[in-house]
Design a protein around this motif. Structure first.
Motif, PDB file in Angstrom:
ATOM      1  N   GLY A 139       0.698  -1.083   0.095  1.00 23.13           N
ATOM      2  CA  GLY A 139      -0.059   0.142  -0.002  1.00 23.13           C
ATOM      3  C   GLY A 139       0.818   1.357  -0.138  1.00 23.13           C
ATOM      4  O   GLY A 139       0.467   2.394   0.579  1.00 23.13           O
ATOM      5  N   ASP A 140       2.021   1.274  -0.530  1.00 19.41           N
ATOM      6  CA  ASP A 140       2.937   2.308  -0.553  1.00 19.41           C
ATOM      7  C   ASP A 140       3.178   2.905  -1.800  1.00 19.41           C
ATOM      8  O   ASP A 140       3.875   2.652  -2.721  1.00 19.41           O
ATOM      9  N   SER A 141       2.306   4.012  -2.118  1.00 19.53           N
ATOM     10  CA  SER A 141       2.282   4.668  -3.397  1.00 19.53           C
ATOM     11  C   SER A 141       3.613   5.070  -3.791  1.00 19.53           C
ATOM     12  O   SER A 141       3.948   5.358  -5.082  1.00 19.53           O
ATOM     13  N   THR A 142       4.313   5.704  -2.734  1.00 18.94           N
ATOM     14  CA  THR A 142       5.571   6.361  -2.953  1.00 18.94           C
ATOM     15  C   THR A 142       6.370   5.317  -3.751  1.00 18.94           C
ATOM     16  O   THR A 142       7.242   5.684  -4.679  1.00 18.94           O
ATOM     17  N   ALA A 143       6.601   4.135  -3.394  1.00 20.16           N
ATOM     18  CA  ALA A 143       7.408   3.256  -3.836  1.00 20.16           C
ATOM     19  C   ALA A 143       7.128   2.772  -5.110  1.00 20.16           C
ATOM     20  O   ALA A 143       7.792   2.537  -5.934  1.00 20.16           O
ATOM     21  N   VAL A 144       5.680   2.905  -5.330  1.00 19.39           N
ATOM     22  CA  VAL A 144       5.272   2.516  -6.475  1.00 19.39           C
ATOM     23  C   VAL A 144       5.567   3.485  -7.695  1.00 19.39           C
ATOM     24  O   VAL A 144       5.950   3.330  -8.873  1.00 19.39           O
ATOM     25  N   ARG A 145       5.490   4.806  -7.201  1.00 17.46           N
ATOM     26  CA  ARG A 145       5.665   5.987  -7.935  1.00 17.46           C
ATOM     27  C   ARG A 145       7.201   6.033  -8.447  1.00 17.46           C
ATOM     28  O   ARG A 145       7.526   6.344  -9.615  1.00 17.46           O
ATOM     29  N   ARG A 146       7.911   5.473  -7.406  1.00 15.11           N
ATOM     30  CA  ARG A 146       9.554   5.557  -7.880  1.00 15.11           C
ATOM     31  C   ARG A 146       9.957   4.491  -9.197  1.00 15.11           C
ATOM     32  O   ARG A 146      10.905   4.631  -9.781  1.00 15.11           O
ATOM     33  N   THR A 147       9.074   3.517  -9.323  1.00 16.86           N
ATOM     34  CA  THR A 147       9.321   2.566 -10.467  1.00 16.86           C
ATOM     35  C   THR A 147       8.857   3.136 -11.473  1.00 16.86           C
ATOM     36  O   THR A 147       8.804   2.523 -12.798  1.00 16.86           O
ATOM     37  N   LEU A 148       8.089   4.249 -11.737  1.00 15.17           N
ATOM     38  CA  LEU A 148       7.430   4.957 -13.018  1.00 15.17           C
ATOM     39  C   LEU A 148       8.307   5.977 -13.656  1.00 15.17           C
ATOM     40  O   LEU A 148       8.736   6.646 -12.999  1.00 15.17           O
ATOM     41  N   ALA A 149       8.309   5.766 -15.181  1.00 18.07           N
ATOM     42  CA  ALA A 149       8.689   6.774 -15.698  1.00 18.07           C
ATOM     43  C   ALA A 149       7.871   8.186 -15.770  1.00 18.07           C
ATOM     44  O   ALA A 149       6.654   8.030 -15.572  1.00 18.07           O
ATOM     45  N   PRO A 150       8.453   9.324 -15.907  1.00 20.76           N
ATOM     46  CA  PRO A 150       7.780  10.584 -16.158  1.00 20.76           C
ATOM     47  C   PRO A 150       6.544  10.104 -17.422  1.00 20.76           C
ATOM     48  O   PRO A 150       7.092   9.554 -18.331  1.00 20.76           O
ATOM     49  N   ALA A 151       5.372  10.653 -17.157  1.00 18.17           N
ATOM     50  CA  ALA A 151       4.344  10.523 -18.299  1.00 18.17           C
ATOM     51  C   ALA A 151       3.974   8.955 -18.435  1.00 18.17           C
ATOM     52  O   ALA A 151       3.759   8.608 -19.576  1.00 18.17           O
ATOM     53  N   ALA A 152       4.180   8.150 -17.607  1.00 12.98           N
ATOM     54  CA  ALA A 152       4.023   6.710 -17.838  1.00 12.98           C
ATOM     55  C   ALA A 152       2.280   6.549 -18.222  1.00 12.98           C
ATOM     56  O   ALA A 152       1.765   7.475 -17.690  1.00 12.98           O
ATOM     57  N   VAL A 153       2.005   5.645 -18.731  1.00 12.51           N
ATOM     58  CA  VAL A 153       0.625   5.258 -19.062  1.00 12.51           C
ATOM     59  C   VAL A 153       0.316   3.857 -18.914  1.00 12.51           C
ATOM     60  O   VAL A 153       0.855   3.196 -18.838  1.00 12.51           O
TER      61      VAL A 153
END
Length: 153
Positions: free
Chosen positions: A43-57
């Motif tokens: 449930g850690d959205s910060t950890a998930v966000r760290r895996t994403l490129a800018p403008a991910a789809v």
């Protein structure tokens, strides 16, 4: 004559070094996808966000029985908010890395999955990830998946 054995050794070692580098890149790609789902489980959205490129789809491809499938765009911020909002059951997406393809700074992952809410099976399908290697490493640029409740395993 001493030069020839050294040359032979160098030529023989080159493919092994290339294979080792390719393997480490494959493992790095798998680690990012795994980190995405580990963050989701916690449930850690910060950890998930760290895996994403800018403008991910994100796209979802699903349909109800007897109806044509639909392609839906999922809002990244909405997904991250849902991940980080406390919910009673752990979101547990269990993936298997069926295929990882890499060319330079682009990677593609094909992964069958099963999704559980806590210990209860919810649905299954395939995830397709497109990753890019940026200055700070591999990041997920695109996720598209199929979703179904039947014909799982």
């Amino acid at each position: 004559m001493k030069f020839f054995p050294l040359l032979l050794l160098l030529v023989a070692a080159a493919p092994a070094a290339h294979a080792q580098k390719a393997l480490s890149e494959t493992e790095a790609v798998k680690q990012i996808v795994t980190a995405f789902f580990d963050g989701m489980r916690r449930g850690d959205s910060t950890a998930v966000r760290r895996t994403l490129a800018p403008a991910a789809v994100f796209h979802g491809f699903s349909g109800k029985p007897g109806q044509p499938p639909t392609l839906e765009i999922e809002a990244i911020n909405g997904f991250l908010k849902a991940v980080g909002t406390p919910h009673p059951e752990i979101w547990d997406e269990r993936v298997q890395f069926e295929r990882v393809l890499i060319d330079a700074n682009l990677a593609s992952v094909w992964a069958p999955y099963e999704f559980y809410l806590g210990s209860k099976f919810s649905h299954c399908g395939y995830d397709s990830f497109q990753l890019v290697k940026l200055a700070d490493g591999w990041k997920i640029a695109h996720i598209i998946d199929t979703r179904r409740k039947e014909k799982c395993k």
